[in-house]
Design a protein around this motif. Structure first.
Motif, PDB file in Angstrom:
ATOM      1  N   PHE A 160      -2.949  -9.889   6.754  1.00 41.23           N
ATOM      2  CA  PHE A 160      -3.452  -8.865   7.663  1.00 41.23           C
ATOM      3  C   PHE A 160      -4.591  -8.116   6.983  1.00 41.23           C
ATOM      4  O   PHE A 160      -4.669  -8.044   5.753  1.00 41.23           O
ATOM      5  CB  PHE A 160      -2.354  -7.904   8.151  1.00 41.23           C
ATOM      6  N   ALA A 161      -5.498  -7.603   7.796  1.00 47.33           N
ATOM      7  CA  ALA A 161      -6.671  -6.886   7.307  1.00 47.33           C
ATOM      8  C   ALA A 161      -6.700  -5.504   7.942  1.00 47.33           C
ATOM      9  O   ALA A 161      -6.218  -5.299   9.057  1.00 47.33           O
ATOM     10  CB  ALA A 161      -7.950  -7.643   7.644  1.00 47.33           C
ATOM     11  N   VAL A 162      -7.264  -4.538   7.223  1.00 47.20           N
ATOM     12  CA  VAL A 162      -7.347  -3.170   7.717  1.00 47.20           C
ATOM     13  C   VAL A 162      -8.513  -2.480   7.028  1.00 47.20           C
ATOM     14  O   VAL A 162      -8.847  -2.790   5.878  1.00 47.20           O
ATOM     15  CB  VAL A 162      -6.022  -2.406   7.454  1.00 47.20           C
ATOM     16  N   VAL A 163      -9.158  -1.567   7.747  1.00 48.37           N
ATOM     17  CA  VAL A 163     -10.215  -0.747   7.165  1.00 48.37           C
ATOM     18  C   VAL A 163      -9.599   0.523   6.602  1.00 48.37           C
ATOM     19  O   VAL A 163      -8.849   1.220   7.294  1.00 48.37           O
ATOM     20  CB  VAL A 163     -11.294  -0.400   8.211  1.00 48.37           C
ATOM     21  N   ASP A 164      -9.880   0.815   5.350  1.00 52.12           N
ATOM     22  CA  ASP A 164      -9.411   2.031   4.685  1.00 52.12           C
ATOM     23  C   ASP A 164     -10.513   3.075   4.793  1.00 52.12           C
ATOM     24  O   ASP A 164     -11.645   2.840   4.352  1.00 52.12           O
ATOM     25  CB  ASP A 164      -9.095   1.726   3.221  1.00 52.12           C
ATOM     26  N   TYR A 165     -10.187   4.218   5.409  1.00 56.05           N
ATOM     27  CA  TYR A 165     -11.185   5.259   5.653  1.00 56.05           C
ATOM     28  C   TYR A 165     -11.250   6.270   4.520  1.00 56.05           C
ATOM     29  O   TYR A 165     -10.251   6.581   3.875  1.00 56.05           O
ATOM     30  CB  TYR A 165     -10.874   6.015   6.949  1.00 56.05           C
ATOM     31  N   ASP A 166     -12.439   6.816   4.349  1.00 54.99           N
ATOM     32  CA  ASP A 166     -12.643   8.009   3.540  1.00 54.99           C
ATOM     33  C   ASP A 166     -12.494   9.194   4.488  1.00 54.99           C
ATOM     34  O   ASP A 166     -12.053   9.044   5.628  1.00 54.99           O
ATOM     35  CB  ASP A 166     -14.031   7.974   2.894  1.00 54.99           C
ATOM     36  N   SER A 167     -12.870  10.375   4.071  1.00 54.12           N
ATOM     37  CA  SER A 167     -12.828  11.533   4.957  1.00 54.12           C
ATOM     38  C   SER A 167     -13.855  11.373   6.073  1.00 54.12           C
ATOM     39  O   SER A 167     -14.864  10.677   5.926  1.00 54.12           O
ATOM     40  CB  SER A 167     -13.099  12.817   4.172  1.00 54.12           C
ATOM     41  N   GLY A 168     -13.584  11.999   7.219  1.00 53.31           N
ATOM     42  CA  GLY A 168     -14.529  11.960   8.328  1.00 53.31           C
ATOM     43  C   GLY A 168     -14.651  10.607   8.991  1.00 53.31           C
ATOM     44  O   GLY A 168     -15.674  10.304   9.592  1.00 53.31           O
ATOM     45  N   MET A 169     -13.598   9.776   8.898  1.00 53.60           N
ATOM     46  CA  MET A 169     -13.587   8.463   9.526  1.00 53.60           C
ATOM     47  C   MET A 169     -14.725   7.567   9.048  1.00 53.60           C
ATOM     48  O   MET A 169     -15.249   6.736   9.786  1.00 53.60           O
ATOM     49  CB  MET A 169     -13.645   8.608  11.056  1.00 53.60           C
ATOM     50  N   GLY A 171     -15.711   4.484   6.868  1.00 54.92           N
ATOM     51  CA  GLY A 171     -15.064   3.343   6.253  1.00 54.92           C
ATOM     52  C   GLY A 171     -15.369   3.251   4.768  1.00 54.92           C
ATOM     53  O   GLY A 171     -16.526   3.332   4.354  1.00 54.92           O
ATOM     54  N   LYS A 172     -14.324   3.081   3.965  1.00 54.00           N
ATOM     55  CA  LYS A 172     -14.477   3.022   2.513  1.00 54.00           C
ATOM     56  C   LYS A 172     -14.278   1.611   1.970  1.00 54.00           C
ATOM     57  O   LYS A 172     -15.060   1.121   1.160  1.00 54.00           O
ATOM     58  CB  LYS A 172     -13.479   3.976   1.860  1.00 54.00           C
ATOM     59  N   ARG A 173     -13.201   0.946   2.432  1.00 58.14           N
ATOM     60  CA  ARG A 173     -12.883  -0.390   1.924  1.00 58.14           C
ATOM     61  C   ARG A 173     -12.360  -1.271   3.063  1.00 58.14           C
ATOM     62  O   ARG A 173     -11.720  -0.793   3.990  1.00 58.14           O
ATOM     63  CB  ARG A 173     -11.790  -0.316   0.847  1.00 58.14           C
ATOM     64  N   LEU A 174     -12.652  -2.558   2.954  1.00 56.88           N
ATOM     65  CA  LEU A 174     -11.985  -3.559   3.774  1.00 56.88           C
ATOM     66  C   LEU A 174     -10.897  -4.169   2.907  1.00 56.88           C
ATOM     67  O   LEU A 174     -11.182  -4.731   1.847  1.00 56.88           O
ATOM     68  CB  LEU A 174     -12.973  -4.631   4.232  1.00 56.88           C
ATOM     69  N   LEU A 175      -9.634  -4.051   3.357  1.00 59.19           N
ATOM     70  CA  LEU A 175      -8.504  -4.525   2.574  1.00 59.19           C
ATOM     71  C   LEU A 175      -7.878  -5.732   3.262  1.00 59.19           C
ATOM     72  O   LEU A 175      -7.640  -5.709   4.474  1.00 59.19           O
ATOM     73  CB  LEU A 175      -7.458  -3.420   2.423  1.00 59.19           C
ATOM     74  N   ILE A 176      -7.585  -6.778   2.483  1.00 61.48           N
ATOM     75  CA  ILE A 176      -6.918  -7.964   3.001  1.00 61.48           C
ATOM     76  C   ILE A 176      -5.640  -8.160   2.199  1.00 61.48           C
ATOM     77  O   ILE A 176      -5.670  -8.223   0.961  1.00 61.48           O
ATOM     78  CB  ILE A 176      -7.800  -9.224   2.917  1.00 61.48           C
ATOM     79  N   PHE A 177      -4.506  -8.247   2.909  1.00 59.50           N
ATOM     80  CA  PHE A 177      -3.202  -8.455   2.285  1.00 59.50           C
ATOM     81  C   PHE A 177      -2.687  -9.837   2.667  1.00 59.50           C
ATOM     82  O   PHE A 177      -2.978 -10.357   3.743  1.00 59.50           O
ATOM     83  CB  PHE A 177      -2.210  -7.388   2.760  1.00 59.50           C
ATOM     84  N   ASP A 178      -1.876 -10.426   1.766  1.00 62.68           N
ATOM     85  CA  ASP A 178      -1.322 -11.743   2.038  1.00 62.68           C
ATOM     86  C   ASP A 178       0.016 -11.864   1.332  1.00 62.68           C
ATOM     87  O   ASP A 178       0.286 -11.187   0.321  1.00 62.68           O
ATOM     88  CB  ASP A 178      -2.276 -12.844   1.556  1.00 62.68           C
ATOM     89  N   GLY A 179       0.880 -12.751   1.867  1.00 60.84           N
ATOM     90  CA  GLY A 179       2.152 -13.047   1.226  1.00 60.84           C
ATOM     91  C   GLY A 179       3.337 -12.447   1.946  1.00 60.84           C
ATOM     92  O   GLY A 179       3.214 -11.772   2.958  1.00 60.84           O
ATOM     93  N   ASP A 180       4.525 -12.702   1.429  1.00 59.59           N
ATOM     94  CA  ASP A 180       5.772 -12.184   1.973  1.00 59.59           C
ATOM     95  C   ASP A 180       6.668 -11.763   0.812  1.00 59.59           C
ATOM     96  O   ASP A 180       7.282 -12.596   0.166  1.00 59.59           O
ATOM     97  CB  ASP A 180       6.466 -13.255   2.819  1.00 59.59           C
ATOM     98  N   PRO A 181       6.723 -10.473   0.486  1.00 58.58           N
ATOM     99  CA  PRO A 181       6.058  -9.361   1.182  1.00 58.58           C
ATOM    100  C   PRO A 181       4.564  -9.347   0.896  1.00 58.58           C
ATOM    101  O   PRO A 181       4.120  -9.879  -0.126  1.00 58.58           O
ATOM    102  CB  PRO A 181       6.753  -8.129   0.598  1.00 58.58           C
ATOM    103  N   PRO A 182       3.775  -8.735   1.797  1.00 59.55           N
ATOM    104  CA  PRO A 182       2.318  -8.726   1.617  1.00 59.55           C
ATOM    105  C   PRO A 182       1.890  -7.985   0.347  1.00 59.55           C
ATOM    106  O   PRO A 182       2.460  -6.945   0.001  1.00 59.55           O
ATOM    107  CB  PRO A 182       1.818  -7.997   2.880  1.00 59.55           C
TER     108      PRO A 182
END
Length: 275
Positions: A160-169, A171-182
């Motif tokens: 799964f992928a998610v955008v990690d925000y800094d203050s004020g919405m 975008g700071k980082r694009l994070l990609i997780f994988d595995g079980d557990p991720p």
């Protein structure tokens, strides 16, 4: 709801209701004794319910300053609608538009996703809970291993992928997780532009679509190879009157037959060829 005969002092019938949390007032419909009308305080509407079936047959919604629909996830004919408060997922029958129930989430969930029939929600810290929408039970959890300030978790297989925000919405980082557990697989720094909204996977998981740009400026959508994380294509939408740059999408709609991805903007819909 228990219907009671006052004269005979006995219970006449039990009326099933959809799951709800704030039933303050319930009355019989004077024109149809088979219909009950109830108030739903938390969800801000009146509901007309078929007493025999326990099914919502009509609603009258109210406007509440704290309820803003934010995300929607689809599973077959059921839609799960998440609001800005992030504490409840409202279940809708997408064929009829009927409200069919609610799923309670951890208080003030900040990042939510849907995968393999489960809702994923992060409320506080780095822990993500997996919730069964049938009864709101928590069936599992895992630790992200990193802090996260994001909205939508978008899945593809075990990733799964998610955008990690800094203050004020911003975008700071694009994070990609994988595995079980991720586990965190990749962290990609983003240009500090308001707003890097979110990211979606292509249906086959081979591409990521990331949007960022200014609210009233050019919108940029980057198509990223999900294996190498290299940018395959960068599309910039210029600003024109009544067509704002930032898309604000929380998910993508893929028409695989026509090979088109649809992303919703404020007053526009972006059409992107999947190939």
């Amino acid at each position: 709801v228990h219907e009671w005969d006052i004269v005979q002092n006995r219970l006449i019938r039990d009326i099933a209701l959809p799951p709800s949390s704030d039933q303050r007032a319930i009355v019989l419909d004077p024109s149809n004794p088979g219909i009950v009308i109830m108030t739903e305080g938390d969800k801000e509407f009146l509901a007309k319910i078929d007493a025999a079936a326990g099914r919502v047959v009509g609603t009258v919604p109210f406007i509440h300053p704290e309820i803003w629909p934010r995300l929607i996830f689809r599973e077959g004919d059921t839609g799960y609608v998440l609001c800005q408060t992030g504490t409840t997922a409202y279940k809708l029958d997408l064929r009829t538009g009927d409200y069919t129930g609610a799923v309670l989430l951890p208080a003030q969930s900040r990042a939510v996703g849907f995968h393999n029939g489960l809702l994923y929600a992060r409320a506080a810290g780095n822990s993500v809970s997996m919730i069964d929408p049938l009864d709101s039970s928590v069936v599992g959890s895992f630790d992200l291993g990193t802090s996260l300030n994001g909205n939508s978790l978008h899945f593809s297989g075990t990733k799964f992928a998610v955008v990690d925000y800094d203050s004020g919405m911003v975008g700071k980082r694009l994070l990609i997780f994988d595995g079980d557990p991720p586990r965190l697989q990749r962290s990609i720094d983003l240009p500090r532009e308001p707003t890097a909204n979110t990211v979606v996977f292509s249906p086959d998981g081979s591409k990521l679509y990331l949007t960022h740009g200014y609210m009233h400026g050019p919108e940029t959508i980057e198509i990223i190879d999900a294996k190498s994380f290299e940018v395959i294509r960068r599309i910039v939408f210029p600003v024109t009157p009544m067509k704002y740059g930032n898309s604000g999408f929380s998910d993508g709609v893929f028409d695989e037959a026509r090979r088109i991805l649809y992303l919703c903007g404020f007053v526009s819909v972006y059409k992107i060829g999947m190939d």
